[in-house]
Design a protein around this motif. Structure first.
Motif, PDB file in Angstrom:
ATOM      1  N   SER A  58       0.840  -1.211   0.000  1.00 45.69           N
ATOM      2  CA  SER A  58       0.000   0.000   0.000  1.00 45.69           C
ATOM      3  C   SER A  58       0.871   1.255   0.000  1.00 45.69           C
ATOM      4  O   SER A  58       0.716   2.144   0.848  1.00 45.69           O
ATOM      5  CB  SER A  58      -0.934  -0.016   1.212  1.00 45.69           C
ATOM      6  OG  SER A  58      -1.710  -1.182   1.239  1.00 45.69           O
ATOM      7  N   ILE A  59       1.794   1.320  -0.925  1.00 45.33           N
ATOM      8  CA  ILE A  59       2.734   2.434  -1.052  1.00 45.33           C
ATOM      9  C   ILE A  59       2.891   2.753  -2.531  1.00 45.33           C
ATOM     10  O   ILE A  59       2.903   1.852  -3.367  1.00 45.33           O
ATOM     11  CB  ILE A  59       4.106   2.074  -0.444  1.00 45.33           C
ATOM     12  CG1 ILE A  59       3.980   1.759   1.061  1.00 45.33           C
ATOM     13  CG2 ILE A  59       5.110   3.209  -0.641  1.00 45.33           C
ATOM     14  CD1 ILE A  59       5.259   1.227   1.668  1.00 45.33           C
ATOM     15  N   ALA A  60       3.010   4.040  -2.853  1.00 41.82           N
ATOM     16  CA  ALA A  60       3.280   4.451  -4.235  1.00 41.82           C
ATOM     17  C   ALA A  60       4.739   4.130  -4.554  1.00 41.82           C
ATOM     18  O   ALA A  60       5.652   4.744  -4.000  1.00 41.82           O
ATOM     19  CB  ALA A  60       2.999   5.936  -4.412  1.00 41.82           C
ATOM     20  N   GLY A 382      -1.081 -15.956   6.229  1.00 48.81           N
ATOM     21  CA  GLY A 382      -1.107 -14.811   5.327  1.00 48.81           C
ATOM     22  C   GLY A 382      -0.839 -13.483   6.002  1.00 48.81           C
ATOM     23  O   GLY A 382      -0.771 -12.443   5.335  1.00 48.81           O
ATOM     24  N   HIS A 383      -0.684 -13.474   7.340  1.00 43.35           N
ATOM     25  CA  HIS A 383      -0.398 -12.242   8.074  1.00 43.35           C
ATOM     26  C   HIS A 383       1.113 -12.115   8.302  1.00 43.35           C
ATOM     27  O   HIS A 383       1.824 -13.122   8.377  1.00 43.35           O
ATOM     28  CB  HIS A 383      -1.126 -12.229   9.422  1.00 43.35           C
ATOM     29  CG  HIS A 383      -2.527 -12.747   9.366  1.00 43.35           C
ATOM     30  ND1 HIS A 383      -3.461 -12.269   8.465  1.00 43.35           N
ATOM     31  CD2 HIS A 383      -3.160 -13.711  10.089  1.00 43.35           C
ATOM     32  CE1 HIS A 383      -4.610 -12.909   8.643  1.00 43.35           C
ATOM     33  NE2 HIS A 383      -4.448 -13.796   9.617  1.00 43.35           N
ATOM     34  N   THR A 384       1.581 -10.866   8.456  1.00 44.97           N
ATOM     35  CA  THR A 384       2.999 -10.624   8.710  1.00 44.97           C
ATOM     36  C   THR A 384       3.150  -9.561   9.789  1.00 44.97           C
ATOM     37  O   THR A 384       2.567  -8.477   9.677  1.00 44.97           O
ATOM     38  CB  THR A 384       3.739 -10.162   7.441  1.00 44.97           C
ATOM     39  OG1 THR A 384       3.595 -11.144   6.417  1.00 44.97           O
ATOM     40  CG2 THR A 384       5.220  -9.948   7.727  1.00 44.97           C
ATOM     41  N   MET A 446      -6.584  -6.420   2.714  1.00 45.81           N
ATOM     42  CA  MET A 446      -5.506  -6.456   3.697  1.00 45.81           C
ATOM     43  C   MET A 446      -5.427  -5.096   4.381  1.00 45.81           C
ATOM     44  O   MET A 446      -5.568  -4.052   3.739  1.00 45.81           O
ATOM     45  CB  MET A 446      -4.158  -6.785   3.052  1.00 45.81           C
ATOM     46  CG  MET A 446      -3.000  -6.870   4.051  1.00 45.81           C
ATOM     47  SD  MET A 446      -1.456  -7.431   3.286  1.00 45.81           S
ATOM     48  CE  MET A 446      -1.130  -6.061   2.175  1.00 45.81           C
ATOM     49  N   ILE A 447      -5.201  -5.122   5.681  1.00 47.07           N
ATOM     50  CA  ILE A 447      -5.036  -3.887   6.439  1.00 47.07           C
ATOM     51  C   ILE A 447      -3.649  -3.878   7.066  1.00 47.07           C
ATOM     52  O   ILE A 447      -3.146  -4.920   7.506  1.00 47.07           O
ATOM     53  CB  ILE A 447      -6.144  -3.744   7.513  1.00 47.07           C
ATOM     54  CG1 ILE A 447      -6.061  -2.359   8.161  1.00 47.07           C
ATOM     55  CG2 ILE A 447      -6.056  -4.852   8.551  1.00 47.07           C
ATOM     56  CD1 ILE A 447      -7.253  -2.032   9.021  1.00 47.07           C
ATOM     57  N   SER A 448      -3.013  -2.714   7.067  1.00 48.99           N
ATOM     58  CA  SER A 448      -1.670  -2.566   7.626  1.00 48.99           C
ATOM     59  C   SER A 448      -1.674  -1.434   8.644  1.00 48.99           C
ATOM     60  O   SER A 448      -2.283  -0.388   8.420  1.00 48.99           O
ATOM     61  CB  SER A 448      -0.639  -2.248   6.533  1.00 48.99           C
ATOM     62  OG  SER A 448      -0.564  -3.277   5.571  1.00 48.99           O
ATOM     63  N   ALA A 449      -0.965  -1.639   9.740  1.00 45.99           N
ATOM     64  CA  ALA A 449      -0.831  -0.607  10.768  1.00 45.99           C
ATOM     65  C   ALA A 449       0.535  -0.739  11.402  1.00 45.99           C
ATOM     66  O   ALA A 449       1.020  -1.854  11.644  1.00 45.99           O
ATOM     67  CB  ALA A 449      -1.922  -0.733  11.819  1.00 45.99           C
ATOM     68  N   ILE A 500      -5.193   0.389   4.040  1.00 43.24           N
ATOM     69  CA  ILE A 500      -6.047  -0.726   3.652  1.00 43.24           C
ATOM     70  C   ILE A 500      -5.899  -0.922   2.150  1.00 43.24           C
ATOM     71  O   ILE A 500      -5.857   0.037   1.377  1.00 43.24           O
ATOM     72  CB  ILE A 500      -7.530  -0.477   4.042  1.00 43.24           C
ATOM     73  CG1 ILE A 500      -8.350  -1.736   3.782  1.00 43.24           C
ATOM     74  CG2 ILE A 500      -8.094   0.759   3.368  1.00 43.24           C
ATOM     75  CD1 ILE A 500      -9.713  -1.708   4.443  1.00 43.24           C
ATOM     76  N   ASN A 501      -5.773  -2.188   1.761  1.00 47.53           N
ATOM     77  CA  ASN A 501      -5.471  -2.533   0.375  1.00 47.53           C
ATOM     78  C   ASN A 501      -6.531  -3.499  -0.140  1.00 47.53           C
ATOM     79  O   ASN A 501      -6.856  -4.494   0.519  1.00 47.53           O
ATOM     80  CB  ASN A 501      -4.075  -3.184   0.314  1.00 47.53           C
ATOM     81  CG  ASN A 501      -3.577  -3.392  -1.097  1.00 47.53           C
ATOM     82  OD1 ASN A 501      -4.281  -3.901  -1.951  1.00 47.53           O
ATOM     83  ND2 ASN A 501      -2.324  -3.027  -1.326  1.00 47.53           N
TER      84      ASN A 501
END
Length: 535
Positions: A58-60, A382-384, A446-449, A500-501
């Motif tokens: 989730s990054i350009a 599937g989580h990291t 997928m959600i990242s925090a 969030i992706n």
């Protein structure tokens, strides 16, 4: 007199970025995304310090392959602007000075050798440090990932604008190599060589060498000036040992870069130096226009200058790093990255763009940077979860000279024709702890925090002297003390992100990301800044 602490700029700058992006994987890579009727090539990036498909990030990100850099003869990191939108890199005081790297308008426009850029550059997972170290020579490169927007969680301080990740090619368990040479205009000559071989079933090595010898397209009409041109030699040795659950990558590099720097031209804008009447826009830089001292280079050719450019450059760089990866079990992996890098540089400059001695000097630099990162990566279902600790200790010694209006000594007031000598010792330590969770809600979402805490301390010791004309019968001047500044500053703070992706298809994904970053304070022991603070 104002407080000495004015030499230290604002402590921490926080930058937040919020974005919603709908992107196609094909457009995210600048080269070599080959589409066939049945499949799409997987674009692998290291935007989160591990190999991932670009649609999972989730990054350009913009990516350029090392073969593209080699085949199109891109020399170093200052030429990356063409590969990513919203990226601009320039060198304000000719080649060899700290580059000004800007991403989405966030950057540093300053060539003071002690400053830190808000765009981080990493080479093989190791931060290069202050802006002077951000000229990275491109040879035997695997890929470059350009990350736009704050990267304050995984990459930490000084990544408020983004980050540029350079990954060199790793040793392979086979015998291979190449030797290429080329010539070009401006008396340019280059050699690239690489040899790779297997030492045992578990160990391989790779050695790469690059040599470049070139002159500049600028023509100097001042006959007494030496020919401007540079010669650069870089080498890297990599040793890879790969065991059942342990991998060790050792790397060492050296660099030698020397020559006469490119002369800086003078674009006159004054039609009449006596009245101060300005030239029209169409006349600027022509033989009809002069500078404030009545000089022009007597040529309408943009690439012709007339400068007493006896300005040598010398860079010596070296460094070592150790990357240890331990696969504890099916879920957990421990990574340790230790590095030490040293850079010594002397760069002379002529900034008046004329044969006169009106603005000249040199930038001397000696930096040492040690860094250590330890992180634990846990993967399940599937989580990291990535968590880690980071430590960096950077020492910067400056030895700078600014010689102002020397040819006007005895004519102008002595405080206007001074030579400024300033020596700075700057020691910075940074400690950080970080953690980021990428949680796979289902096959498409997928959600990242993530969150990072950073503490930074900086000690500075600056001594300056002035050479001024006290007696007009002695234009050589006398050396007098100017100032001695000592101090310490420290800062701490949090940075993080949430994203969030959504995977729309195999080739398209959309995401929303909110992130911030921390920019460490910079120290500027420069002449004009201190004078303005004292007045």
């Amino acid at each position: 007199m104002k407080s000495h602490t004015h030499a230290f700029s604002n402590s921490i700058l926080l930058l937040c970025s919020s974005s919603f992006v709908l992107s196609s994987v094909v457009q995210a890579q600048n080269d070599e995304a080959t589409i066939t009727q049945s499949s799409l090539e997987v674009i692998e990036v290291y935007a989160q310090k591990r190999a991932q498909a670009i649609e999972d990030v989730s990054i350009a990100v913009s990516q350029v392959k090392g073969d593209t850099l080699k085949n199109q003869h891109y020399k170093d990191s200052t030429e990356l602007s063409v590969f990513a939108p919203n990226l601009k890199i320039s060198q304000n005081a000719a080649e060899g000075t700290p580059p000004a790297v800007n991403i989405r308008g966030v950057g540093l426009v300053d060539y003071n050798t002690a400053n830190t850029s808000p765009v981080a550059i990493y080479v093989d997972d190791v931060a290069v440090g202050s802006a002077s170290n951000q000229i990275v020579n491109f040879f035997d490169i695997e890929q470059v990932d350009i990350l736009r927007g704050p990267q304050g969680t995984i990459f930490g301080r000084n990544a408020t604008g983004g980050a540029i990740l350079v990954r060199t090619k790793r040793p392979e368990f086979t015998e291979t190599g190449y030797l290429t040479a080329g010539v070009a205009n401006n008396h340019a000559f280059n050699i690239d060589a690489m040899y790779n071989n297997q030492l045992s079933d578990s160990t391989a090595f790779r050695v790469a060498i690059n040599h470049q010898d070139y002159q500049y397209s600028t023509r100097n009409a001042f006959d007494q000036a030496p020919t401007a041109g540079m010669e650069q030699t870089s080498a890297r040795l990599s040793l890879l040992s790969d065991f059942d659950n342990l991998q060790l990558l050792l790397q060492g590099h050296i660099e030698d870069w020397q020559g006469i720097v490119q002369p800086v031209g003078n674009i006159g804008i004054i039609a009449d130096p006596l009245t101060g009447e300005r030239c029209s826009a169409s006349q600027a830089g022509s033989t009809k226009c002069f500078d404030n001292f009545g000089f022009n280079d007597a040529s309408d050719d943009f690439y012709t200058v007339k400068v007493n450019n006896d300005s040598p450059h010398k860079t010596d760089g070296k460094g070592v790093s150790a990357h240890l990866t331990w696969q504890v079990n099916d879920r957990n992996e421990v990574v340790s990255i230790s590095s030490y890098n040293q850079l010594k540089r002397s760069h002379a400059f002529n900034c008046d763009g004329s044969p006169a001695q009106l603005c000249e000097g040199s930038l001397g630099l000696d930096t040492d940077l040690f860094s250590q990162e330890l992180r634990l990566q846990t993967q399940w279902d599937g989580h990291t979860l990535t968590s880690g600790l980071y430590f960096a200790d950077e020492s910067i010694q400056q030895n700078n000279i600014n010689d102002i209006l020397r040819d006007l000594r005895g004519i102008l007031a002595s405080d206007l024709t001074a030579t400024f000598f300033y020596d700075n010792q700057i020691d910075t330590q940074n400690i950080a702890a970080f953690s980021q969770l990428d949680y796979q809600l289902n096959a498409d979402w997928m959600i990242s925090a993530g969150l990072r805490y950073s503490y930074e301390s900086l000690d500075y010791d600056s001594v300056a002297h002035l050479n001024v004309v006290i007696d007009t019968a002695d234009l050589a001047g006398s050396l007098v003390p100017f100032y001695h500044v000592q101090g310490q500053q420290s800062d701490n703070g949090f940075s993080g992100q949430i994203a969030i992706n959504y995977l729309i298809s195999d080739s398209t994904h959309s995401y929303y990301r909110f992130a911030n970053g921390a920019k460490s304070g910079g120290y500027n022991g420069g002449f004009y800044r201190l004078l303005s603070k004292r007045n």
